[in-house]
Structures are given as structure tokens and as C-alpha cells.
Motif scaffolding. Structure first.
Motif, PDB file in Angstrom:
ATOM      1  N   ILE A  48      46.620  24.195  45.245  1.00 57.03           N
ATOM      2  CA  ILE A  48      45.188  23.905  45.227  1.00 57.03           C
ATOM      3  C   ILE A  48      44.397  25.026  45.892  1.00 57.03           C
ATOM      4  O   ILE A  48      43.350  25.449  45.386  1.00 57.03           O
ATOM      5  CB  ILE A  48      44.910  22.540  45.897  1.00 57.03           C
ATOM      6  CG1 ILE A  48      45.445  21.417  45.006  1.00 57.03           C
ATOM      7  CG2 ILE A  48      43.432  22.352  46.183  1.00 57.03           C
ATOM      8  CD1 ILE A  48      45.466  20.062  45.673  1.00 57.03           C
ATOM      9  N   VAL A  49      44.902  25.544  46.996  1.00 54.95           N
ATOM     10  CA  VAL A  49      44.201  26.622  47.702  1.00 54.95           C
ATOM     11  C   VAL A  49      44.187  27.893  46.845  1.00 54.95           C
ATOM     12  O   VAL A  49      43.143  28.538  46.694  1.00 54.95           O
ATOM     13  CB  VAL A  49      44.851  26.889  49.081  1.00 54.95           C
ATOM     14  CG1 VAL A  49      44.350  28.186  49.688  1.00 54.95           C
ATOM     15  CG2 VAL A  49      44.585  25.725  50.013  1.00 54.95           C
ATOM     16  N   ILE A  50      45.323  28.246  46.275  1.00 56.78           N
ATOM     17  CA  ILE A  50      45.388  29.457  45.447  1.00 56.78           C
ATOM     18  C   ILE A  50      44.470  29.333  44.242  1.00 56.78           C
ATOM     19  O   ILE A  50      43.752  30.273  43.888  1.00 56.78           O
ATOM     20  CB  ILE A  50      46.845  29.734  45.011  1.00 56.78           C
ATOM     21  CG1 ILE A  50      47.658  30.203  46.209  1.00 56.78           C
ATOM     22  CG2 ILE A  50      46.903  30.755  43.884  1.00 56.78           C
ATOM     23  CD1 ILE A  50      49.139  30.335  45.933  1.00 56.78           C
ATOM     24  N   ARG A  51      44.462  28.180  43.632  1.00 55.14           N
ATOM     25  CA  ARG A  51      43.594  27.950  42.475  1.00 55.14           C
ATOM     26  C   ARG A  51      42.117  28.048  42.864  1.00 55.14           C
ATOM     27  O   ARG A  51      41.305  28.619  42.134  1.00 55.14           O
ATOM     28  CB  ARG A  51      43.911  26.588  41.894  1.00 55.14           C
ATOM     29  CG  ARG A  51      43.111  26.281  40.703  1.00 55.14           C
ATOM     30  CD  ARG A  51      43.925  25.897  39.583  1.00 55.14           C
ATOM     31  NE  ARG A  51      42.940  25.405  38.629  1.00 55.14           N
ATOM     32  CZ  ARG A  51      43.158  25.244  37.393  1.00 55.14           C
ATOM     33  NH1 ARG A  51      44.334  25.462  36.928  1.00 55.14           N
ATOM     34  NH2 ARG A  51      42.232  24.826  36.592  1.00 55.14           N
ATOM     35  N   GLY A  52      41.764  27.521  44.017  1.00 53.24           N
ATOM     36  CA  GLY A  52      40.381  27.606  44.486  1.00 53.24           C
ATOM     37  C   GLY A  52      39.962  29.031  44.780  1.00 53.24           C
ATOM     38  O   GLY A  52      38.837  29.441  44.454  1.00 53.24           O
ATOM     39  N   SER A  56      37.027  31.112  42.846  1.00 53.66           N
ATOM     40  CA  SER A  56      35.967  31.746  43.612  1.00 53.66           C
ATOM     41  C   SER A  56      35.870  33.233  43.279  1.00 53.66           C
ATOM     42  O   SER A  56      34.773  33.780  43.139  1.00 53.66           O
ATOM     43  CB  SER A  56      36.224  31.555  45.107  1.00 53.66           C
ATOM     44  OG  SER A  56      35.302  32.282  45.863  1.00 53.66           O
ATOM     45  N   ARG A  57      37.023  33.871  43.134  1.00 55.76           N
ATOM     46  CA  ARG A  57      37.061  35.286  42.776  1.00 55.76           C
ATOM     47  C   ARG A  57      36.444  35.524  41.402  1.00 55.76           C
ATOM     48  O   ARG A  57      35.656  36.449  41.207  1.00 55.76           O
ATOM     49  CB  ARG A  57      38.525  35.743  42.797  1.00 55.76           C
ATOM     50  CG  ARG A  57      38.710  37.185  43.058  1.00 55.76           C
ATOM     51  CD  ARG A  57      40.204  37.501  43.268  1.00 55.76           C
ATOM     52  NE  ARG A  57      40.439  38.683  42.490  1.00 55.76           N
ATOM     53  CZ  ARG A  57      41.222  38.776  41.440  1.00 55.76           C
ATOM     54  NH1 ARG A  57      41.920  37.753  41.046  1.00 55.76           N
ATOM     55  NH2 ARG A  57      41.343  39.889  40.784  1.00 55.76           N
ATOM     56  N   GLU A  58      36.810  34.690  40.439  1.00 56.16           N
ATOM     57  CA  GLU A  58      36.245  34.810  39.093  1.00 56.16           C
ATOM     58  C   GLU A  58      34.734  34.568  39.110  1.00 56.16           C
ATOM     59  O   GLU A  58      33.974  35.250  38.433  1.00 56.16           O
ATOM     60  CB  GLU A  58      36.923  33.832  38.128  1.00 56.16           C
ATOM     61  CG  GLU A  58      38.316  34.231  37.709  1.00 56.16           C
ATOM     62  CD  GLU A  58      38.362  35.385  36.720  1.00 56.16           C
ATOM     63  OE1 GLU A  58      37.334  35.719  36.096  1.00 56.16           O
ATOM     64  OE2 GLU A  58      39.445  35.963  36.585  1.00 56.16           O
ATOM     65  N   HIS A  59      34.307  33.589  39.909  1.00 58.86           N
ATOM     66  CA  HIS A  59      32.880  33.265  39.986  1.00 58.86           C
ATOM     67  C   HIS A  59      32.095  34.438  40.580  1.00 58.86           C
ATOM     68  O   HIS A  59      31.042  34.820  40.038  1.00 58.86           O
ATOM     69  CB  HIS A  59      32.657  32.004  40.815  1.00 58.86           C
ATOM     70  CG  HIS A  59      31.224  31.647  40.991  1.00 58.86           C
ATOM     71  ND1 HIS A  59      30.472  31.110  39.969  1.00 58.86           N
ATOM     72  CD2 HIS A  59      30.395  31.764  42.059  1.00 58.86           C
ATOM     73  CE1 HIS A  59      29.240  30.910  40.408  1.00 58.86           C
ATOM     74  NE2 HIS A  59      29.170  31.303  41.668  1.00 58.86           N
ATOM     75  N   SER A  60      32.584  35.002  41.675  1.00 57.07           N
ATOM     76  CA  SER A  60      31.861  36.115  42.296  1.00 57.07           C
ATOM     77  C   SER A  60      31.844  37.336  41.375  1.00 57.07           C
ATOM     78  O   SER A  60      30.854  38.074  41.331  1.00 57.07           O
ATOM     79  CB  SER A  60      32.451  36.461  43.658  1.00 57.07           C
ATOM     80  OG  SER A  60      33.766  36.922  43.535  1.00 57.07           O
TER      81      SER A  60
END
Length: 159
Positions: A48-52, A56-60
Motif C-alpha cells: 500500500i505504501v509503495i503504491r501510494g 504521488s510520483r505520477e501525480h506530481s
């Protein structure tokens, strides 16, 4: 004296059932099951943490791409957000800007780099078509024809 004729409920024999096989299994493997459960919980949390972090990386990267208006800004998106879909899309936009500025060799190199590194990107057929068109404009008809031919025969290039 008359004999007691009322039936009594006395068992014919006693059957000792004891604990079931499942209860015996639980008793024998309680520590192992607890460790496995703990590992499953930890693995789920890590996933879950890695996916989040990835989202977040893709969003930024997407935000940076949407704000990029110059070729220098697109270069920043490509270098600062490598291995994201936004960085790949920035390469396509950069190639368009380079072609618009008359830097055809740079545009061709950017498109070739995009095609080589983004085999599964949805815009790969579009990049191939742009590359072939740029090569055709540069008088490299043989190379352009080969790319167009590959594009026509590709099953993933739907249109």
C-alpha cells in the motif's frame, strides 16, 4: 415388589471424541500461523505504501507536465520525473516544439529515444508516425518508408 419398568437413559458405550483434527492443527501450529499472519499484514502495508508513493510520483509529474510551456520546462520534466508517463509525454511535446523551431535533427533524435524507451506507451504509434513524417521532410524516404511499413503492420497501432 414390582420391578421398575420405566426406561433409563444409560448409554450403551462411551465414545471419547477428543479435540478435532482442526483444533489439533491449530494447537500444534499456533506460532507459525501467527508469524504468517504478521508477515501478510506487513507485506500488505508495504504494498500500500509503495503504491501510494508511485501514485504521488505520477501525480506530481503530471502537474509538472501541465505547467511546462517551454522546451526547457519539458526537459526538466523529462529529467526530474524519469520513468513516468508524464516524462514520456513530455518527450513527444518536446519533439513537436523542436520541429516547430526548425531543429529537425533534435526532434528526430527525441522521437527515436521515445520509441526506443517507451515500448508500451499509448502514444508510441503516434510517435512512430511523427518520426516517419519528420524523416520524410528531411529527404530520408527509405527510412521513413520502413517506419511507415512497421506502423501499418503493427497490431497495437489501431488507426
Amino acid at each position: 415388589m414390582p420391578e421398575n419398568t420405566t426406561p433409563t437413559n444409560t448409554p450403551l458405550a462411551e465414545i471419547n471424541l477428543g479435540p478435532s483434527k482442526f483444533e489439533q492443527f491449530l494447537d500444534n501450529n499456533q506460532k507459525t500461523l501467527a508469524v504468517l499472519f504478521a508477515l501478510a499484514v506487513v507485506a500488505s502495508a508495504v504494498y500500500i505504501v509503495i503504491r501510494g508513493v508511485e501514485k504521488s510520483r505520477e501525480h506530481s509529474a503530471g502537474v509538472a507536465l501541465s505547467k511546462a510551456a517551454t522546451s526547457a520546462a519539458l526537459q526538466d520534466v523529462i529529467s526530474n520525473h524519469a520513468k513516468t508517463n508524464a516524462a514520456a509525454s513530455a518527450k513527444l511535446l518536446l519533439a513537436d516544439m523542436q520541429a516547430g523551431e526548425g531543429k529537425m535533427d533534435a526532434a528526430i533524435k527525441t522521437l527515436q529515444d521515445f520509441i526506443a524507451t517507451n515500448t508500451e506507451h499509448a502514444a508510441r504509434p503516434t510517435a512512430s508516425a511523427k518520426l516517419a513524417a519528420n524523416l520524410m521532410g528531411e529527404g530520408k524516404a527509405a527510412e521513413a518508408s520502413a517506419i511507415f511499413q512497421d506502423l501499418v503492420s503493427a497490431t497495437k497501432a489501431r488507426y
